[in-house]
Design a protein around this motif. Sequence first.
Motif, PDB file in Angstrom:
ATOM      1  N   ILE A   1      14.953   4.004 -14.769  1.00  0.00           N
ATOM      2  CA  ILE A   1      14.140   3.723 -13.485  1.00  0.00           C
ATOM      3  C   ILE A   1      14.686   5.005 -12.369  1.00  0.00           C
ATOM      4  N   LYS A   2      13.535   5.463 -11.832  1.00  0.00           N
ATOM      5  CA  LYS A   2      13.579   6.678 -11.046  1.00  0.00           C
ATOM      6  C   LYS A   2      13.483   6.444  -9.556  1.00  0.00           C
ATOM      7  N   ARG A   3      13.971   7.417  -8.777  1.00  0.00           N
ATOM      8  CA  ARG A   3      13.800   7.338  -7.387  1.00  0.00           C
ATOM      9  C   ARG A   3      12.309   7.319  -7.090  1.00  0.00           C
ATOM     10  N   ALA A   4      11.838   6.234  -6.460  1.00  0.00           N
ATOM     11  CA  ALA A   4      10.482   6.195  -6.451  1.00  0.00           C
ATOM     12  C   ALA A   4       9.568   7.192  -5.418  1.00  0.00           C
ATOM     13  N   ASN A   5       8.575   7.448  -5.692  1.00  0.00           N
ATOM     14  CA  ASN A   5       7.830   8.493  -5.020  1.00  0.00           C
ATOM     15  C   ASN A   5       7.285   8.208  -3.641  1.00  0.00           C
ATOM     16  N   SER A   6       7.555   6.826  -3.471  1.00  0.00           N
ATOM     17  CA  SER A   6       6.960   6.301  -1.910  1.00  0.00           C
ATOM     18  C   SER A   6       7.992   5.211  -1.444  1.00  0.00           C
ATOM     19  N   PRO A   7       7.979   4.939  -0.222  1.00  0.00           N
ATOM     20  CA  PRO A   7       8.803   3.923   0.444  1.00  0.00           C
ATOM     21  C   PRO A   7       8.625   2.592  -0.220  1.00  0.00           C
ATOM     22  N   TYR A   8       7.206   2.373  -0.394  1.00  0.00           N
ATOM     23  CA  TYR A   8       6.829   1.115  -1.246  1.00  0.00           C
ATOM     24  C   TYR A   8       7.573   0.968  -2.518  1.00  0.00           C
TER      25      TYR A   8
ATOM     26  N   GLU B   1      -9.723 -10.073  -5.686  1.00  0.00           N
ATOM     27  CA  GLU B   1      -9.043  -9.082  -4.733  1.00  0.00           C
ATOM     28  C   GLU B   1      -9.882  -8.519  -3.354  1.00  0.00           C
ATOM     29  N   ASP B   2      -9.252  -8.642  -2.355  1.00  0.00           N
ATOM     30  CA  ASP B   2     -10.079  -8.612  -0.911  1.00  0.00           C
ATOM     31  C   ASP B   2      -9.168  -7.707  -0.252  1.00  0.00           C
ATOM     32  N   PRO B   3      -9.203  -6.071  -0.553  1.00  0.00           N
ATOM     33  CA  PRO B   3      -8.353  -5.180   0.316  1.00  0.00           C
ATOM     34  C   PRO B   3      -8.801  -5.202   1.702  1.00  0.00           C
ATOM     35  N   ARG B   4      -8.012  -4.861   2.627  1.00  0.00           N
ATOM     36  CA  ARG B   4      -8.290  -4.467   4.116  1.00  0.00           C
ATOM     37  C   ARG B   4      -8.716  -3.173   3.997  1.00  0.00           C
ATOM     38  N   GLY B   5      -9.970  -2.915   4.687  1.00  0.00           N
ATOM     39  CA  GLY B   5     -10.300  -1.412   4.964  1.00  0.00           C
ATOM     40  C   GLY B   5     -11.014  -0.927   3.536  1.00  0.00           C
TER      41      GLY B   5
ATOM     42  N   VAL C   1       4.205   5.384   3.207  1.00  0.00           N
ATOM     43  CA  VAL C   1       4.721   6.622   3.485  1.00  0.00           C
ATOM     44  C   VAL C   1       4.721   7.040   5.127  1.00  0.00           C
ATOM     45  N   LYS C   2       3.443   6.444   5.598  1.00  0.00           N
ATOM     46  CA  LYS C   2       3.393   6.577   7.217  1.00  0.00           C
ATOM     47  C   LYS C   2       4.099   5.916   8.180  1.00  0.00           C
ATOM     48  N   LYS C   3       4.609   4.426   7.438  1.00  0.00           N
ATOM     49  CA  LYS C   3       5.641   3.388   7.989  1.00  0.00           C
ATOM     50  C   LYS C   3       6.418   2.882   7.136  1.00  0.00           C
ATOM     51  N   PRO C   4       7.425   3.598   6.747  1.00  0.00           N
ATOM     52  CA  PRO C   4       8.491   3.355   5.943  1.00  0.00           C
ATOM     53  C   PRO C   4       9.469   2.279   6.494  1.00  0.00           C
ATOM     54  N   LEU C   5       9.617   2.485   7.964  1.00  0.00           N
ATOM     55  CA  LEU C   5      10.459   1.078   8.498  1.00  0.00           C
ATOM     56  C   LEU C   5       9.678  -0.274   8.439  1.00  0.00           C
ATOM     57  N   GLU C   6       8.543  -0.187   8.541  1.00  0.00           N
ATOM     58  CA  GLU C   6       7.766  -1.580   8.374  1.00  0.00           C
ATOM     59  C   GLU C   6       7.798  -2.212   7.198  1.00  0.00           C
ATOM     60  N   TYR C   7       7.825  -1.068   5.955  1.00  0.00           N
ATOM     61  CA  TYR C   7       7.971  -1.690   4.657  1.00  0.00           C
ATOM     62  C   TYR C   7       9.502  -2.050   4.157  1.00  0.00           C
ATOM     63  N   TYR C   8      10.382  -1.335   5.008  1.00  0.00           N
ATOM     64  CA  TYR C   8      11.627  -1.825   4.723  1.00  0.00           C
ATOM     65  C   TYR C   8      11.768  -3.227   5.264  1.00  0.00           C
ATOM     66  N   ASP C   9      11.507  -3.336   6.531  1.00  0.00           N
ATOM     67  CA  ASP C   9      11.603  -4.417   7.387  1.00  0.00           C
ATOM     68  C   ASP C   9      11.080  -5.667   6.597  1.00  0.00           C
ATOM     69  N   ASN C  10       9.800  -5.761   6.247  1.00  0.00           N
ATOM     70  CA  ASN C  10       8.807  -6.521   5.650  1.00  0.00           C
ATOM     71  C   ASN C  10       9.188  -7.007   4.345  1.00  0.00           C
ATOM     72  N   ASN C  11       9.494  -5.937   3.481  1.00  0.00           N
ATOM     73  CA  ASN C  11       9.691  -6.305   2.031  1.00  0.00           C
ATOM     74  C   ASN C  11      11.338  -6.385   1.715  1.00  0.00           C
ATOM     75  N   VAL C  12      12.027  -5.616   1.957  1.00  0.00           N
ATOM     76  CA  VAL C  12      13.638  -5.608   1.832  1.00  0.00           C
ATOM     77  C   VAL C  12      14.207  -6.651   2.668  1.00  0.00           C
ATOM     78  N   HIS C  13      14.096  -6.762   4.232  1.00  0.00           N
ATOM     79  CA  HIS C  13      14.689  -7.600   4.929  1.00  0.00           C
ATOM     80  C   HIS C  13      14.237  -9.088   4.503  1.00  0.00           C
TER      81      HIS C  13
ATOM     82  N   ALA D   1       0.938  -1.161  -0.084  1.00  0.00           N
ATOM     83  CA  ALA D   1       0.052  -0.086   0.065  1.00  0.00           C
ATOM     84  C   ALA D   1       1.071   1.247   0.110  1.00  0.00           C
ATOM     85  N   VAL D   2       0.804   1.951  -1.096  1.00  0.00           N
ATOM     86  CA  VAL D   2       1.653   3.249  -1.275  1.00  0.00           C
ATOM     87  C   VAL D   2       1.488   4.291  -0.144  1.00  0.00           C
ATOM     88  N   GLY D   3       0.285   4.585   0.273  1.00  0.00           N
ATOM     89  CA  GLY D   3       0.009   5.629   1.118  1.00  0.00           C
ATOM     90  C   GLY D   3       0.529   5.138   2.702  1.00  0.00           C
ATOM     91  N   GLU D   4       0.269   3.799   3.033  1.00  0.00           N
ATOM     92  CA  GLU D   4       0.627   3.217   3.961  1.00  0.00           C
ATOM     93  C   GLU D   4       2.299   3.303   4.301  1.00  0.00           C
TER      94      GLU D   4
END
Length: 339
Positions: free
Chosen positions: A143-150, A192-196, A91-103, A86-89
């Motif tokens: 490839i450009k610097r992304a506009n979101s942590p996601y 597709e069954d998105p949360r919220g 932005v609010k939770k960059p560390l969670e996205y790096y931990d989950n996706n990259v780590h 989730a792109v918007g999420e």
Amino acid sequence: MSTILVTGGAGYIGSHTVVELVKAGYDPIIFDNFSNAKPAVLPRIKQICGRSVPFYAGDIRVREQMERPFKENKIDGVIHFAGLKAVGESVKKPLEYYDNNVHGSTVLLEVMRDYGCHNFIFSSSSTVYGEPDKVPLTEDSPIKRANSPYGQTKIDIEYMAEELQKAVPEFSVTLLRYFNPVGAHESGLIGEDPRGIPNNLMPYLTQVAVGRLECLTIFGKDYPTPDGTCIRDYIHVVDLATGHVAALKHCLDKPGVHIYNLGTGTGYSVIDMVKAFSKAIGHELPHKFGPRREGDVVCCYADPSKAKNELGWVATHTLEDMTRDAYNWQKNNPNGYDD
Ligand code: NAD
Ligand code: WQD
């Protein structure tokens, strides 16, 4: 036939890909932590496939859990869908996205390397291209610097996998850059069954159609496009799934880095989508115009010729198929897998 570990295989695109893998004679194994999926998808996959698909509950970040399918099976390749998206999420939770996706991807690739499993197919995204300088987008577009942590996690994981392939030349690394997946399996059993509240257009349309939401807000009507709304390359999720099977056939045990755009090559505006969806449901979908959404790119669609020429793959589903199947899923499952 080859045994393929599908991380995130209980998710939207993963579940559809598992179905196509079985159809193509592969032996998929699903690995998922259900952070954005429901166990109810598993019996539905079984119903479609006519057989059970082995499942491991686990988190890609936890090495002991990630190792289990490799300890208990000979895994020939991995299709890696598991990730937060989730792109918007992000932005609010960059560390969670790096931990989950990259780590998480780091742990997976370490386990693959250590178990001698050298075939890696990664769920990347057209988001790595950022705001295109020109369209259609080819795999050589900058490839450009992304506009979101996601989006940046996608760029970083692509880079990490390419560097691993340089260090361990036996690796076959395939990067599949998806455009906008929409729709559902024709059975209406999976979708597709998105949360919220959905961030993405199509699930928002389907939830308005079944009365879960009141009215679609179109984000901006003053873009430099024919009708003023943004243009995207919407691709049926089943076409996306068959694209993975085609990539597997072509890239398995073929060391190197293989990059493909998975899109239709046709762009549709938001108003085009609203019109197509209104036709599918037989009446005009309630909608209004609102301000632009920050971060939206104006126009993005693929040049899918490389996948056609090298993989022999083309998207075959039409816009009518996409809207019909998306609506069919939501009609049969007004509350998604919670029904
Ligand atoms: P999804 O959320 O439905 O599927 C992701 C799955 O991964 C879920 O089942 C979730 O439970 C699982 N997961 C997440 N983190 C995990 C972890 N740490 N360990 C184990 N399982 C984990 O999303 P999707 O739409 O199917 O997307 C699949 C992949 O494709 C994602 O990587 C996404 O970034 C990428 N992608 C999606 C789109 C899109 O528009 N849907 C576009 C481009 C790329
Ligand atoms: C499509 C169009 C919106 C909702 C995103 C991620 C991308 C990838 C795919 C993961 C845009 C408009 C939307 C609404 C609207 N995900 N819209 N009202 O933004 O192209 O891509 O999903 O990889 O990374 O960025 O898809 O479906 O959100 O939007 O007007 O309620 O629909 O402005 O023009 P997007 P989307």
